[in-house]
Design a protein around this motif. Structure first.
Motif, PDB file in Angstrom:
ATOM      1  N   HIS A 139      -8.603   3.772   4.397  1.00 28.20           N
ATOM      2  CA  HIS A 139      -7.930   4.701   3.504  1.00 28.20           C
ATOM      3  C   HIS A 139      -8.865   5.175   2.402  1.00 28.20           C
ATOM      4  O   HIS A 139      -9.603   4.368   1.816  1.00 28.20           O
ATOM      5  CB  HIS A 139      -6.696   4.041   2.855  1.00 28.20           C
ATOM      6  N   GLY A 140      -8.805   6.456   2.106  1.00 32.54           N
ATOM      7  CA  GLY A 140      -9.443   6.966   0.910  1.00 32.54           C
ATOM      8  C   GLY A 140      -8.448   6.888  -0.249  1.00 32.54           C
ATOM      9  O   GLY A 140      -7.281   6.535  -0.066  1.00 32.54           O
ATOM     10  N   ALA A 141      -8.904   7.201  -1.456  1.00 32.15           N
ATOM     11  CA  ALA A 141      -8.032   7.063  -2.625  1.00 32.15           C
ATOM     12  C   ALA A 141      -8.189   8.240  -3.571  1.00 32.15           C
ATOM     13  O   ALA A 141      -9.278   8.796  -3.724  1.00 32.15           O
ATOM     14  CB  ALA A 141      -8.335   5.760  -3.368  1.00 32.15           C
ATOM     15  N   ALA A 200      -2.646   5.645  -8.547  1.00 30.47           N
ATOM     16  CA  ALA A 200      -3.579   5.686  -7.419  1.00 30.47           C
ATOM     17  C   ALA A 200      -2.805   5.850  -6.121  1.00 30.47           C
ATOM     18  O   ALA A 200      -1.817   5.149  -5.886  1.00 30.47           O
ATOM     19  CB  ALA A 200      -4.418   4.411  -7.372  1.00 30.47           C
ATOM     20  N   ALA A 201      -3.246   6.798  -5.287  1.00 28.85           N
ATOM     21  CA  ALA A 201      -2.634   7.019  -3.983  1.00 28.85           C
ATOM     22  C   ALA A 201      -3.685   6.806  -2.901  1.00 28.85           C
ATOM     23  O   ALA A 201      -4.817   7.303  -3.017  1.00 28.85           O
ATOM     24  CB  ALA A 201      -2.058   8.429  -3.899  1.00 28.85           C
ATOM     25  N   PHE A 202      -3.319   6.077  -1.854  1.00 31.73           N
ATOM     26  CA  PHE A 202      -4.232   5.768  -0.751  1.00 31.73           C
ATOM     27  C   PHE A 202      -3.684   6.383   0.542  1.00 31.73           C
ATOM     28  O   PHE A 202      -2.501   6.223   0.861  1.00 31.73           O
ATOM     29  CB  PHE A 202      -4.366   4.250  -0.580  1.00 31.73           C
ATOM     30  N   ASP A 203      -4.560   7.083   1.270  1.00 34.67           N
ATOM     31  CA  ASP A 203      -4.121   7.707   2.512  1.00 34.67           C
ATOM     32  C   ASP A 203      -5.301   7.832   3.470  1.00 34.67           C
ATOM     33  O   ASP A 203      -6.472   7.802   3.047  1.00 34.67           O
ATOM     34  CB  ASP A 203      -3.522   9.085   2.233  1.00 34.67           C
ATOM     35  N   GLY A 204      -4.983   7.996   4.747  1.00 36.75           N
ATOM     36  CA  GLY A 204      -6.050   8.106   5.742  1.00 36.75           C
ATOM     37  C   GLY A 204      -6.846   9.386   5.606  1.00 36.75           C
ATOM     38  O   GLY A 204      -8.036   9.417   5.922  1.00 36.75           O
ATOM     39  N   GLU A 205      -6.215  10.447   5.127  1.00 38.34           N
ATOM     40  CA  GLU A 205      -6.899  11.733   4.949  1.00 38.34           C
ATOM     41  C   GLU A 205      -6.717  12.201   3.518  1.00 38.34           C
ATOM     42  O   GLU A 205      -5.591  12.440   3.072  1.00 38.34           O
ATOM     43  CB  GLU A 205      -6.339  12.779   5.907  1.00 38.34           C
ATOM     44  N   VAL A 206      -7.794  12.317   2.777  1.00 38.23           N
ATOM     45  CA  VAL A 206      -7.751  12.773   1.390  1.00 38.23           C
ATOM     46  C   VAL A 206      -8.132  14.248   1.355  1.00 38.23           C
ATOM     47  O   VAL A 206      -9.308  14.602   1.410  1.00 38.23           O
ATOM     48  CB  VAL A 206      -8.691  11.939   0.498  1.00 38.23           C
ATOM     49  N   SER A 207      -7.135  15.100   1.274  1.00 37.76           N
ATOM     50  CA  SER A 207      -7.358  16.547   1.272  1.00 37.76           C
ATOM     51  C   SER A 207      -7.267  17.082  -0.147  1.00 37.76           C
ATOM     52  O   SER A 207      -6.831  16.390  -1.081  1.00 37.76           O
ATOM     53  CB  SER A 207      -6.306  17.232   2.139  1.00 37.76           C
TER      54      SER A 207
END
Length: 385
Positions: A123-125, A141-148
């Motif tokens: 995950h990116g942040a 802070a938000a973590f997700d597989g795709e940081v757009s």
């Protein structure tokens, strides 16, 4: 304070509007089989509903308990794999598989004073500072597989909304502190002339009527205990009337038959919550002005009626009265400059602060016609300030 609250509210609404648009875009990306208008309506409703569930916790300020209650709703609002909330020193709460680098990322965002993006696997942040009145107090802070780019903007807008709620919490706390300080000042304004006169009256009975002196001394002790107690800003109408009754007994001992008083109270309203020390100042004012007419004699009448959703209270004297313009100036005075005693302006100001401008005192008076002060109190429970 009002301007700041309006700015925070406007910022919050704008942030939620953007998040609703982001939610609609994600719904489209997921190819939900809904008509265009239905997708838009659903995204807006969902965003507002989730925000409404997170807001009460955030309105208590930033701490572990509020962060724990809000974080799962914020994760649902963002739709990311994980969300964390930190203070400037510690991770307060998280929902989902956050990385061990959450504090490291938070410190970087705090140092930069703006949103920071961190690449990573799996995950990116996106980490955004939270501010209250221009001061950074933590991060979202938000973590997700795709940081757009859209996710960065959305997390930033949600952080703005969270900051707005924390700003409102700070304003609420400031308001409570101000009212608590006002209550302390209010207790200090109990008329020193009344205290002196009451003790002098009691002393006069010590030799001639010791039993009467003892009873009055106990009444004075009860009145002082009530007026000076460390209590919440609200009491019941029954307790407030009991305080007034003791005050009147002490004044009657001083003036003798020259002072007449009566109390007529509907029993249904006795449990109604009322602001602490809202009636005694009105009775003190009535005695002060009422004894000026009829050769130093006067009558004070207290009437409390049940008026459906409200309790209606009147305190009336048959004294010399006053020019209506003078009465208006008394209500407009700075409560701190009214001289000895609490005074009408202080009660009027507190009623307006607690219930709104429609609940200020109404004074009916004219030269030679006595004075009547009207007070309305909603039966609904009000928050303590």
């Amino acid at each position: 304070m009002l301007t700041t609250a309006c700015v925070a509210l406007s910022s919050s609404l704008a942030s939620l509007a953007f998040v609703a648009g982001y939610g609609l875009a994600r719904a489209r990306w997921r190819r939900q089989a809904l008509p265009e208008g239905h997708r838009s309506d659903e995204a807006t409703f969902t965003t507002l509903h989730i925000a409404a569930m997170a807001a009460p916790a955030l309105r208590t300020g930033l701490n572990r308990d509020s962060a724990r209650k809000a974080v799962r709703h914020l994760r649902a609002l963002l739709g990311t794999q994980a969300v964390a909330i930190t203070s400037t020193e510690a991770a307060l709460a998280w929902e989902g598989p956050c990385t061990d680098d959450v504090l490291t990322h938070a410190r970087a965002a705090l140092a930069a004073g703006r949103a920071q993006v961190f690449a990573g696997e799996p995950h990116g942040a996106v980490v955004v500072p939270l501010t209250v009145d221009g001061t950074v107090v933590g991060t979202l802070a938000a973590f997700d597989g795709e940081v757009s780019a859209a996710l960065v903007r959305t997390v930033t807008e949600v952080a703005r909304w969270v900051s707005g709620q924390l700003e409102l919490a700070d304003l609420d706390a400031s308001r409570r502190r101000a009212l608590e300080a006002e209550m302390r000042a209010l207790r200090a304004q109990i008329s020193p002339h009344f205290v002196y006169n009451a003790l002098t009256t009691i002393a006069s009975f010590v030799r001639t009527n010791p039993k009467r002196a003892r009873e009055l001394l106990l009444d004075f002790a009860d009145f002082s205990r009530y007026a000076l107690r460390r209590a919440h800003d609200f009491t019941t109408l029954a307790d407030e009337l009991s305080c007034v009754d003791r005050y009147l007994l002490l004044e009657r001992a001083r003036f003798g038959d020259k002072l007449r008083f009566s109390m007529q109270v509907a029993p249904e309203v006795l449990p109604v919550p009322v602001p602490f020390l809202c009636l005694q100042p009105l009775v003190e004012n009535a005695i002060k002005h009422g004894m000026r007419g009829h050769g130093g004699m006067g009558e004070v009448r207290v009437v409390v009626r049940d008026a459906g959703p409200e309790a209606h209270i009147t305190v009336e004297d048959d004294g010399a009265g006053m020019d209506p313009e003078r009465a208006r100036r008394m209500l407009d005075e700075d409560p701190a400059r009214e001289g000895s005693g609490i005074g009408l302006a202080n009660v009027d100001l507190r009623m307006r602060q607690i219930y709104g401008d429609g609940y200020g005192l109404v004074v009916e008076t004219a030269l030679g016609a006595g004075t009547k002060v009207r007070l309305r109190v909603p039966k609904r429970s009000a928050c303590s300030l």
